[in-house]
Design a protein around this motif. Structure first.
Motif, PDB file in Angstrom:
ATOM      1  N   ALA A 176       0.826  -1.137   0.094  1.00 35.32           N
ATOM      2  CA  ALA A 176       0.119   0.013   0.016  1.00 35.32           C
ATOM      3  C   ALA A 176       0.928   1.135   0.258  1.00 35.32           C
ATOM      4  CB  ALA A 176      -0.930   0.110   1.212  1.00 35.32           C
ATOM      5  N   ARG A 177       2.101   1.304   0.298  1.00 32.18           N
ATOM      6  CA  ARG A 177       3.167   2.279   0.438  1.00 32.18           C
ATOM      7  C   ARG A 177       3.412   3.003  -0.908  1.00 32.18           C
ATOM      8  NH1 ARG A 177       8.543   1.047  -0.365  1.00 32.18           N
ATOM      9  NH2 ARG A 177       9.287   2.405   1.550  1.00 32.18           N
ATOM     10  N   HIS A 178       3.014   1.916  -1.904  1.00 31.25           N
ATOM     11  CA  HIS A 178       3.327   2.499  -3.290  1.00 31.25           C
ATOM     12  C   HIS A 178       2.452   3.603  -3.722  1.00 31.25           C
ATOM     13  CE1 HIS A 178       6.305  -0.213  -5.460  1.00 31.25           C
ATOM     14  NE2 HIS A 178       6.334  -0.762  -4.330  1.00 31.25           N
ATOM     15  N   TYR A 179       1.185   3.366  -3.224  1.00 29.33           N
ATOM     16  CA  TYR A 179       0.144   4.372  -3.600  1.00 29.33           C
ATOM     17  C   TYR A 179       0.312   5.623  -2.926  1.00 29.33           C
ATOM     18  CZ  TYR A 179      -4.625   6.548  -4.016  1.00 29.33           C
ATOM     19  OH  TYR A 179      -5.627   7.443  -4.342  1.00 29.33           O
ATOM     20  N   ASP A 180       0.406   5.367  -1.394  1.00 33.85           N
ATOM     21  CA  ASP A 180       0.620   6.711  -0.453  1.00 33.85           C
ATOM     22  C   ASP A 180       1.840   7.579  -0.848  1.00 33.85           C
ATOM     23  OD1 ASP A 180      -1.755   6.140   0.845  1.00 33.85           O
ATOM     24  OD2 ASP A 180      -0.684   4.792   2.187  1.00 33.85           O
ATOM     25  N   PHE A 181       2.900   6.820  -1.524  1.00 35.37           N
ATOM     26  CA  PHE A 181       4.027   7.745  -1.288  1.00 35.37           C
ATOM     27  C   PHE A 181       4.532   8.214  -2.671  1.00 35.37           C
ATOM     28  CE2 PHE A 181       6.036   4.821   2.251  1.00 35.37           C
ATOM     29  CZ  PHE A 181       5.108   5.351   3.316  1.00 35.37           C
ATOM     30  N   THR A 182       3.673   7.729  -3.756  1.00 32.76           N
ATOM     31  CA  THR A 182       4.273   8.224  -5.084  1.00 32.76           C
ATOM     32  C   THR A 182       2.880   9.292  -5.670  1.00 32.76           C
ATOM     33  OG1 THR A 182       2.863   6.332  -5.866  1.00 32.76           O
ATOM     34  CG2 THR A 182       5.211   6.123  -5.510  1.00 32.76           C
ATOM     35  N   GLY A 231       0.378   6.558  -7.098  1.00 28.80           N
ATOM     36  CA  GLY A 231      -0.200   7.911  -7.302  1.00 28.80           C
ATOM     37  C   GLY A 231      -1.165   8.778  -6.130  1.00 28.80           C
ATOM     38  N   GLY A 232      -1.033   8.247  -5.186  1.00 24.71           N
ATOM     39  CA  GLY A 232      -1.957   8.460  -3.800  1.00 24.71           C
ATOM     40  C   GLY A 232      -1.087   9.572  -2.949  1.00 24.71           C
ATOM     41  N   ALA A 233      -0.217  10.319  -3.233  1.00 23.06           N
ATOM     42  CA  ALA A 233       0.475  11.296  -2.495  1.00 23.06           C
ATOM     43  C   ALA A 233      -0.145  12.261  -2.078  1.00 23.06           C
ATOM     44  CB  ALA A 233       1.883  11.560  -3.226  1.00 23.06           C
ATOM     45  N   PHE A 241       8.422  10.518  -0.967  1.00 18.93           N
ATOM     46  CA  PHE A 241       7.269  11.401  -0.360  1.00 18.93           C
ATOM     47  C   PHE A 241       7.436  12.572   0.570  1.00 18.93           C
ATOM     48  CE2 PHE A 241       4.127  12.293   2.965  1.00 18.93           C
ATOM     49  CZ  PHE A 241       3.067  12.509   1.958  1.00 18.93           C
ATOM     50  N   VAL A 242       8.579  12.317   1.423  1.00 21.17           N
ATOM     51  CA  VAL A 242       9.052  13.407   2.309  1.00 21.17           C
ATOM     52  C   VAL A 242       9.455  14.699   1.314  1.00 21.17           C
ATOM     53  CG1 VAL A 242      10.985  14.208   3.667  1.00 21.17           C
ATOM     54  CG2 VAL A 242       9.721  12.005   4.057  1.00 21.17           C
ATOM     55  N   LEU A 243      10.059  14.265   0.108  1.00 24.27           N
ATOM     56  CA  LEU A 243      10.623  15.625  -0.549  1.00 24.27           C
ATOM     57  C   LEU A 243       9.326  16.176  -1.232  1.00 24.27           C
ATOM     58  CD1 LEU A 243      13.680  13.851  -2.254  1.00 24.27           C
ATOM     59  CD2 LEU A 243      13.721  15.471  -0.416  1.00 24.27           C
ATOM     60  N   HIS A 244       8.536  15.453  -1.718  1.00 29.23           N
ATOM     61  CA  HIS A 244       7.284  15.649  -2.422  1.00 29.23           C
ATOM     62  C   HIS A 244       6.660  16.855  -1.344  1.00 29.23           C
ATOM     63  CE1 HIS A 244       3.201  16.068  -4.341  1.00 29.23           C
ATOM     64  NE2 HIS A 244       2.813  15.727  -3.245  1.00 29.23           N
ATOM     65  N   MET A 245       6.548  16.458   0.003  1.00 30.22           N
ATOM     66  CA  MET A 245       5.750  17.319   1.089  1.00 30.22           C
ATOM     67  C   MET A 245       6.806  18.554   1.174  1.00 30.22           C
ATOM     68  SD  MET A 245       3.895  15.981   4.349  1.00 30.22           S
ATOM     69  CE  MET A 245       2.498  16.545   4.748  1.00 30.22           C
ATOM     70  N   LEU A 246       7.860  18.418   1.212  1.00 32.25           N
ATOM     71  CA  LEU A 246       8.826  19.722   1.264  1.00 32.25           C
ATOM     72  C   LEU A 246       8.444  20.592   0.235  1.00 32.25           C
ATOM     73  CD1 LEU A 246      11.207  21.338   2.458  1.00 32.25           C
ATOM     74  CD2 LEU A 246      12.734  19.797   0.831  1.00 32.25           C
ATOM     75  N   PHE A 247       8.243  20.314  -1.056  1.00 30.75           N
ATOM     76  CA  PHE A 247       8.226  21.119  -2.200  1.00 30.75           C
ATOM     77  C   PHE A 247       6.700  21.632  -2.263  1.00 30.75           C
ATOM     78  CE2 PHE A 247      11.699  18.562  -4.291  1.00 30.75           C
ATOM     79  CZ  PHE A 247      12.877  19.383  -3.589  1.00 30.75           C
ATOM     80  N   VAL A 248       5.712  20.833  -1.839  1.00 28.89           N
ATOM     81  CA  VAL A 248       4.436  21.127  -2.115  1.00 28.89           C
ATOM     82  C   VAL A 248       3.758  21.788  -0.932  1.00 28.89           C
ATOM     83  CG1 VAL A 248       3.938  19.737  -3.983  1.00 28.89           C
ATOM     84  CG2 VAL A 248       3.009  19.047  -1.543  1.00 28.89           C
TER      85      VAL A 248
END
Length: 298
Positions: A106-112, A133-135, A172-179
């Motif tokens: 399930a991490r694939h959906y949450d983190f990408t 694709g659920g990031a 995901f951490v980097l995605h959250m940093l940027f958005v």
């Protein structure tokens, strides 16, 4: 969560008698995403002492099934001697899944992020990758549901919140940093799978840099990888190092970035040593009472 805290205290003696081994001062609950499609096992460890006036720092930990115990015990031991280690007590919030395995698909959906299947790396054995694709939905779960639940139950210092993720979790951490850079003070991305959504992430990074032209942030970023990952075709180390160099160039806008490569460690073996360094990076005492991390002897 308050009910579970009380239940845990009441059952302490029973737990000791029936032979189970538990981590002191921890509770667990189940939470769901707002659409009901995702279920999370939330594990929380809290200090035994009274909260400081500003509240406890908090570390939100991805892939809790794999590393919750490691981080909790690391924090507990280091924080027991703040004067020697520089680490203060904190709350650890682990986000995991309904499985006894270290990692859930399930991490694939949450983190990408959403991406065309043709852009994904080739999977081992040609298998189809899990849903992606659920990031954004996962980000909303953390910000809109999980954080408020934690803040209702515990006294936390909103100015000292950290998010930790490894591999796809690091992505995901980097995605959250940027958005949503204001969501946390400290971002720890271990062996981040930048190659997985590289085009998408680079676009968000450019938006982040443009935002810093208009406003200043006070953000700390720790990016790390294992030395033995250098030979992987995904270029995890190179991508992480280059990203950190670009972030370091934003120092005058309030971004403090550090890259660390751990000698002799691979993609999985890096986790314990990374957690030790991340805890010290995130929880260093800012009062001036403590020695620098690693100073002195126990």
């Amino acid at each position: 969560m308050a009910g579970q805290l009380n239940e845990g205290a009441a059952n302490k003696e029973t737990t000791a008698r029936d032979g189970r081994v538990t981590i002191p001062r921890t509770v667990q609950r189940v939470m769901h995403s707002r659409d009901g499609r995702s279920e999370y096992r939330i594990c929380v460890a809290y200090p035994g002492e009274e909260a400081p006036p500003a509240g406890f720092p908090v570390i939100y930990l991805l892939d809790a099934n794999a590393v919750f115990g490691t981080m909790v015990e690391t924090m507990r031991v280091l924080a027991s001697r703040t004067d020697k280690t520089g680490v203060v007590p904190a709350i650890i919030v682990g986000i995991g899944y309904d499985t006894e395995l270290p990692f859930s698909s399930a991490r694939h959906y949450d983190f990408t992020m959403p991406v065309d299947a043709a852009e994904l790396p080739q999977s081992p054995g040609g298998r189809v990758w899990p849903r992606q694709g659920g990031a954004e939905a996962f980000l909303q779960f953390i910000e809109g549901d999980l954080k408020p639940a934690i803040e209702r139950e515990f006294r936390i210092d909103r100015a000292r919140q950290t998010i930790f993720g490894h591999s796809l979790g690091g992505l995901f951490v980097l995605h959250m940093l940027f958005v949503k850079p204001q969501a946390f003070r400290t971002y720890v991305a271990g062996s981040p799978s930048i190659h997985w959504n590289k085009r998408f992430l680079e676009a968000k990074e450019r938006e982040f840099a443009a935002r810093l032209e208009r406003e200043r942030l006070e953000t700390r970023v720790y990016v790390a990888a294992g030395e033995l990952e250098q030979t992987h075709k995904s270029r995890i180390n190179d991508n992480a190092r280059e990203l950190c160099e670009r972030l370091s160039a934003l120092a005058d806008r309030g971004v403090s970035a550090l890259y660390k490569e751990f000698e002799g460690e691979g993609h999985i073996s890096v986790l314990p040593v990374l957690i030790s360094h991340a805890v010290r990076f995130a929880l260093k005492d800012t009062s001036g009472r403590a020695a620098p991390p690693d100073g002195g002897q126990f």
